[in-house]
Write a protein that holds these residues in place. Structure first.
Motif, PDB file in Angstrom:
ATOM      1  N   GLY A   1     -44.932  -8.670 -43.873  1.00  0.00           N
ATOM      2  CA  GLY A   1     -44.567  -7.357 -44.394  1.00  0.00           C
ATOM      3  C   GLY A   1     -43.676  -6.519 -43.513  1.00  0.00           C
ATOM      4  O   GLY A   1     -43.702  -5.298 -43.571  1.00  0.00           O
ATOM      5  N   ALA A   2     -42.847  -7.200 -42.671  1.00  0.00           N
ATOM      6  CA  ALA A   2     -41.982  -6.430 -41.781  1.00  0.00           C
ATOM      7  C   ALA A   2     -40.638  -6.117 -42.421  1.00  0.00           C
ATOM      8  O   ALA A   2     -39.844  -5.360 -41.875  1.00  0.00           O
ATOM      9  CB  ALA A   2     -41.774  -7.184 -40.473  1.00  0.00           C
ATOM     10  N   GLY A   3     -40.350  -6.740 -43.576  1.00  0.00           N
ATOM     11  CA  GLY A   3     -39.067  -6.510 -44.219  1.00  0.00           C
ATOM     12  C   GLY A   3     -37.946  -7.268 -43.545  1.00  0.00           C
ATOM     13  O   GLY A   3     -38.175  -8.326 -42.973  1.00  0.00           O
ATOM     14  N   GLY A   4     -36.729  -6.746 -43.645  1.00  0.00           N
ATOM     15  CA  GLY A   4     -35.596  -7.419 -43.020  1.00  0.00           C
ATOM     16  C   GLY A   4     -34.971  -8.444 -43.948  1.00  0.00           C
ATOM     17  O   GLY A   4     -35.307  -8.541 -45.143  1.00  0.00           O
ATOM     18  N   LEU A   5     -34.043  -9.255 -43.397  1.00  0.00           N
ATOM     19  CA  LEU A   5     -33.287 -10.205 -44.207  1.00  0.00           C
ATOM     20  C   LEU A   5     -34.174 -11.279 -44.818  1.00  0.00           C
ATOM     21  O   LEU A   5     -33.796 -11.927 -45.801  1.00  0.00           O
ATOM     22  CB  LEU A   5     -32.174 -10.832 -43.364  1.00  0.00           C
ATOM     23  CG  LEU A   5     -31.078  -9.848 -42.928  1.00  0.00           C
ATOM     24  CD1 LEU A   5     -30.157 -10.477 -41.891  1.00  0.00           C
ATOM     25  CD2 LEU A   5     -30.287  -9.369 -44.153  1.00  0.00           C
ATOM     26  N   GLY A   6     -35.358 -11.472 -44.259  1.00  0.00           N
ATOM     27  CA  GLY A   6     -36.305 -12.429 -44.821  1.00  0.00           C
ATOM     28  C   GLY A   6     -36.669 -12.085 -46.259  1.00  0.00           C
ATOM     29  O   GLY A   6     -36.979 -12.970 -47.065  1.00  0.00           O
ATOM     30  N   VAL A   7     -36.604 -10.803 -46.600  1.00  0.00           N
ATOM     31  CA  VAL A   7     -36.912 -10.378 -47.969  1.00  0.00           C
ATOM     32  C   VAL A   7     -35.959 -11.056 -48.947  1.00  0.00           C
ATOM     33  O   VAL A   7     -36.367 -11.536 -50.010  1.00  0.00           O
ATOM     34  CB  VAL A   7     -36.810  -8.842 -48.082  1.00  0.00           C
ATOM     35  CG1 VAL A   7     -36.980  -8.405 -49.535  1.00  0.00           C
ATOM     36  CG2 VAL A   7     -37.850  -8.177 -47.189  1.00  0.00           C
ATOM     37  N   LEU A   8     -34.686 -11.111 -48.577  1.00  0.00           N
ATOM     38  CA  LEU A   8     -33.705 -11.767 -49.447  1.00  0.00           C
ATOM     39  C   LEU A   8     -34.026 -13.251 -49.585  1.00  0.00           C
ATOM     40  O   LEU A   8     -33.999 -13.811 -50.678  1.00  0.00           O
ATOM     41  CB  LEU A   8     -32.291 -11.593 -48.882  1.00  0.00           C
ATOM     42  CG  LEU A   8     -31.722 -10.173 -48.829  1.00  0.00           C
ATOM     43  CD1 LEU A   8     -30.382 -10.177 -48.098  1.00  0.00           C
ATOM     44  CD2 LEU A   8     -31.557  -9.629 -50.241  1.00  0.00           C
ATOM     45  N   ILE A   9     -34.335 -13.872 -48.455  1.00  0.00           N
ATOM     46  CA  ILE A   9     -34.510 -15.325 -48.462  1.00  0.00           C
ATOM     47  C   ILE A   9     -35.816 -15.727 -49.169  1.00  0.00           C
ATOM     48  O   ILE A   9     -35.820 -16.593 -50.037  1.00  0.00           O
ATOM     49  CB  ILE A   9     -34.465 -15.866 -47.021  1.00  0.00           C
ATOM     50  CG1 ILE A   9     -33.069 -15.582 -46.422  1.00  0.00           C
ATOM     51  CG2 ILE A   9     -34.779 -17.354 -46.977  1.00  0.00           C
ATOM     52  CD1 ILE A   9     -32.983 -15.772 -44.925  1.00  0.00           C
ATOM     53  N   PHE A  10     -36.926 -15.055 -48.796  1.00  0.00           N
ATOM     54  CA  PHE A  10     -38.215 -15.466 -49.355  1.00  0.00           C
ATOM     55  C   PHE A  10     -38.494 -14.804 -50.707  1.00  0.00           C
ATOM     56  O   PHE A  10     -38.610 -15.485 -51.720  1.00  0.00           O
ATOM     57  CB  PHE A  10     -39.349 -15.139 -48.378  1.00  0.00           C
ATOM     58  CG  PHE A  10     -39.401 -16.102 -47.236  1.00  0.00           C
ATOM     59  CD1 PHE A  10     -40.089 -17.306 -47.349  1.00  0.00           C
ATOM     60  CD2 PHE A  10     -38.749 -15.816 -46.047  1.00  0.00           C
ATOM     61  CE1 PHE A  10     -40.125 -18.195 -46.298  1.00  0.00           C
ATOM     62  CE2 PHE A  10     -38.780 -16.712 -45.000  1.00  0.00           C
ATOM     63  CZ  PHE A  10     -39.470 -17.901 -45.113  1.00  0.00           C
ATOM     64  N   ASN A  11     -38.598 -13.466 -50.704  1.00  0.00           N
ATOM     65  CA  ASN A  11     -39.027 -12.781 -51.924  1.00  0.00           C
ATOM     66  C   ASN A  11     -38.029 -12.955 -53.059  1.00  0.00           C
ATOM     67  O   ASN A  11     -38.396 -13.311 -54.171  1.00  0.00           O
ATOM     68  CB  ASN A  11     -39.220 -11.288 -51.660  1.00  0.00           C
ATOM     69  CG  ASN A  11     -40.300 -11.043 -50.627  1.00  0.00           C
ATOM     70  OD1 ASN A  11     -40.810 -12.003 -50.054  1.00  0.00           O
ATOM     71  ND2 ASN A  11     -40.644  -9.792 -50.401  1.00  0.00           N
ATOM     72  N   ASP A  12     -36.728 -12.708 -52.750  1.00  0.00           N
ATOM     73  CA  ASP A  12     -35.740 -12.753 -53.815  1.00  0.00           C
ATOM     74  C   ASP A  12     -35.270 -14.175 -54.098  1.00  0.00           C
ATOM     75  O   ASP A  12     -34.842 -14.471 -55.209  1.00  0.00           O
ATOM     76  CB  ASP A  12     -34.518 -11.899 -53.464  1.00  0.00           C
ATOM     77  CG  ASP A  12     -34.896 -10.435 -53.280  1.00  0.00           C
ATOM     78  OD1 ASP A  12     -36.015 -10.066 -53.678  1.00  0.00           O
ATOM     79  OD2 ASP A  12     -34.074  -9.678 -52.729  1.00  0.00           O
ATOM     80  N   GLY A  13     -35.349 -15.050 -53.109  1.00  0.00           N
ATOM     81  CA  GLY A  13     -34.801 -16.393 -53.271  1.00  0.00           C
ATOM     82  C   GLY A  13     -35.868 -17.439 -53.547  1.00  0.00           C
ATOM     83  O   GLY A  13     -36.042 -17.881 -54.686  1.00  0.00           O
TER      84      GLY A  13
END
Ligand SMILES: Nc1ncnc2c1ncn2[C@@H]1O[C@H](COP(=O)(O)OP(=O)(O)O)[C@@H](O)[C@H]1O
Ligand SMILES: [Mg+2]
Lengths: 217, 396
Positions: free
Chosen positions: A162-174
């Protein structure tokens, strides 16, 4: 799907991409700043080698070898989710490289230079901040470069706590949307670009601070 | 009180050179059964150069480093101008004692100017004062500030680095200088030049100097007093001439070497003997003048040759015919000036320069490189004979 990259999606989500990029940069910046603040004093304390150095170095190695998923998973029950466990984990990973490079830099100062400095009446503190640290700086900055580049990468995993960052694009959105490729590529490209830009800036700083090394070569 | 040249308008007054006294100084390193320095007592009068010599491991460096308390003595006392150094803060004591080591130890990340300014900055001189002092010191050691001040140490040769080391040690005007084999890491030609320049400098700035060397020739050349050490003990403390003439024991005799008479050549400097006039002609001078001076006996060619100079500095030996071939002495003289000998060189230095060049005579030059006369092998032999005779005579 005609095109592998969905440009419309990017267009619609530009604001979110910008915000996540900033968040990522903040996590990296805070982590590296704290890591440098801890590692350099440790490096100074253990610069003469011996047991203190072995202990510091071994601790750094152990931290470095903990798999990142496990590291973050262990931190959550202790400090909760969000940015805090992410920063703690990233700081831990950066320790080894930063301590080692600080020690290598400080140990590269020739004995004769320290002897002359002491013989001229410099105190131990003056030798440290007028001679040893300036001479170790190029090596320390090399350590910061390496640590920064790897931190930008590892920080993408911090989305899982739950720290956010570019991982959101890769994991949550991708990944979590059936391997929707566009956000994964966008996240990866931005992370790589961020690493390259930071590396380049630090490389320039290092060059500026080590002119004396290239002089006469 | 003496004012350093160039300092007068700033009213910067030189310290008087200090008198150094070692009283029964002993150093026992932990875990070693015999002391590295054993009950060493000696006095170095203000302004004198004392050279500590002896084989490797005899305790020279240890003795030297106890003077500025880089090593703390196990016993005994060291007095600088009558005051014990024990009661001083070690760092502030060291700022008042110049320190020069074989490896030089310049700070590689700082420019030459900053290196020389190290101690003035430590003791808080004002910026302008420090800057002027740095330029003055660089000039004193023969480095042009305009060219060298902003370079880094790696951009200098070994000999130039040691000049900077000297300038740095002298910058805060210390009454005492400690020098640990300062010239042994450079090639023999550079070493001789550094020795001569140091002697010249010592006349301008007559500091008290303790100089460590393992080379008896260097000791004889540099020293007012030589202290010969063996296994941490002082075995003889004497003037160079005395040491050569009457070594205290077999060890000293051995250390001095069998060729003591030859070593005696190091006792005399070229400036102390009478030189021949050099047949000097300045490039660009009218040929008619040259011929007139030869005719009137003012100019005596050596083996039919004249020494052409440019601004007084030897450029080339040329035959009278070639010199007077045109209207004026050639401005671009071609040929070799032969061996060049510093006025402060010893007879031994000069002899080896002449033998190396396979020449019978050499041009003697002053600090600016201007020719002041000629020295020949015969000269050197003459003064050697005179000296050996006086060395044989009993001391009075
Ligand atoms: N730090 C030290 N610890 C133990 N022994 C030392 C140390 N420094 C020098 N020694 C010993 O003391 C003796 C004198 O050394 P040193 O003063 O360096 O001699 P020199 O300069 O004449 O070569 C030598 O036997 C050397 O091994
Ligand atoms: Mg030594």
């Amino acid at each position: 799907m005609a095109e592998p990259i969905d440009w419309d999606w990017i267009d619609r989500n530009l604001d979110e991409i910008g915000a996540l990029t900033q968040q990522h940069a903040e996590i990296v910046g805070i982590s590296i700043a704290i890591a440098v603040g801890i590692a350099i004093p440790i490096g100074i304390l253990v610069r003469r080698g011996g047991l203190p150095y072995v202990l510091a170095s071994q601790t750094g190695t152990i931290l470095y070898t903990i798999p990142s998923l496990a590291m973050f998973a262990i931190l959550v029950p202790i400090v909760g989710i969000g940015r805090t466990p992410a920063v703690i984990g990233l700081v831990a990973y950066a320790m080894l490289i930063l301590i080692e490079n600080t020690v290598v830099g400080l140990q590269s100062v020739p004995r004769s230079v320290k002897d002359a400095a002491r013989g001229m009446g410099m105190t131990s503190w003056q030798i440290l901040y007028r001679v040893e640290l300036p001479m170790a700086l190029p090596s320390i900055i090399t350590g910061i470069r390496l640590a920064t580049v790897s931190t930008v990468g590892i920080a993408t995993i911090a989305v899982l706590i739950g720290a956010g960052g570019l991982g959101v694009l890769i994991f949550n959105d991708g990944i979590q949307r059936g391997l929707f490729l566009t956000p994964i590529v966008v996240g990866a490209v931005i992370a790589t670009a961020m690493a390259l830009v930071l590396d380049g800036m630090l490389a320039l700083t290092e060059r500026g601070l080590s002119r004396w090394k290239r002089a006469g070569a | 009180m003496v004012v350093l040249p160039g300092n007068a308008n700033r009213g910067h007054v030189r310290h008087d050179a200090g008198r150094l006294e070692l009283q029964g100084v002993t150093k026992r390193y932990p875990g070693s059964d015999r002391p590295a320095v054993d009950d060493l007592s000696l006095i170095v009068e203000a302004g004198q150069v004392c050279v500590l010599v002896g084989p490797s491991g005899c305790g020279k460096t240890t003795a030297l480093r106890m003077i500025n308390r880089l090593i703390e003595p196990s016993a005994g006392d060291i007095l600088l101008d009558g005051e014990s150094t024990r009661n001083r803060n070690a760092a502030s004591l060291r700022r008042e004692i110049g320190y020069v080591i074989q490896q030089v130890g310049l700070l590689p990340h700082q420019t030459i100017a900053k290196n020389v300014a190290t101690v003035p900055r430590l003791v808080g001189w004002r910026r302008g004062e420090t800057k002027a002092r740095v330029a003055e010191m660089l000039e004193l050691v023969g480095l042009d500030p305009a060219e060298y001040a902003n370079r880094y140490p790696a951009q200098l040769s070994g000999g130039q680095q040691q000049r900077v080391g000297l300038a740095r040690a002298l910058a805060s005007d210390p009454p005492l200088m400690l020098m640990d084999e300062p010239f042994s890491a450079v090639d023999p030609i550079t070493r001789e030049r550094l020795q001569n320049d140091f002697l010249r400098l010592h006349r301008t700035v007559p500091k008290t100097v303790v100089f460590v060397s393992h080379d008896i020739d260097e000791a004889v050349k540099m020293a007012d007093r030589i202290a010969v050490m063996r296994d941490g003990r002082l075995v003889q403390y004497a003037r160079p001439a005395e040491l050569l003439a009457s070594p205290a024991d077999d060890f000293v005799a051995d250390f001095v070497g069998a060729d003591r008479a030859l070593k005696g050549l190091s006792l005399t400097r070229i400036e102390e003997i009478e030189l021949d006039d050099a047949p000097l002609v300045e490039a660009g001078a009218p040929s008619s003048d040259v011929l007139d001076r030869i005719a009137s006996g003012l100019l005596v060619p050596v083996d039919g040759d004249l020494l052409v100079t440019v601004e007084g500095r030897p450029r080339a030996w040329m035959s009278v015919e070639r010199v007077t071939d045109g209207d004026e002495v050639p401005r671009g003289p071609v040929g070799s000036p032969g061996p060049i000998v510093d006025r402060l060189a010893t007879l031994r230095d000069a002899l080896s320069a002449l033998l190396d060049a396979n020449a019978r005579t050499g041009a003697v030059v002053d600090a600016e490189g201007r020719c002041v006369g000629l020295v020949s092998v015969d000269h050197i032999q003459g003064s050697w004979n005179a000296q050996s005779e006086s060395a044989m005579a009993p001391h009075g």
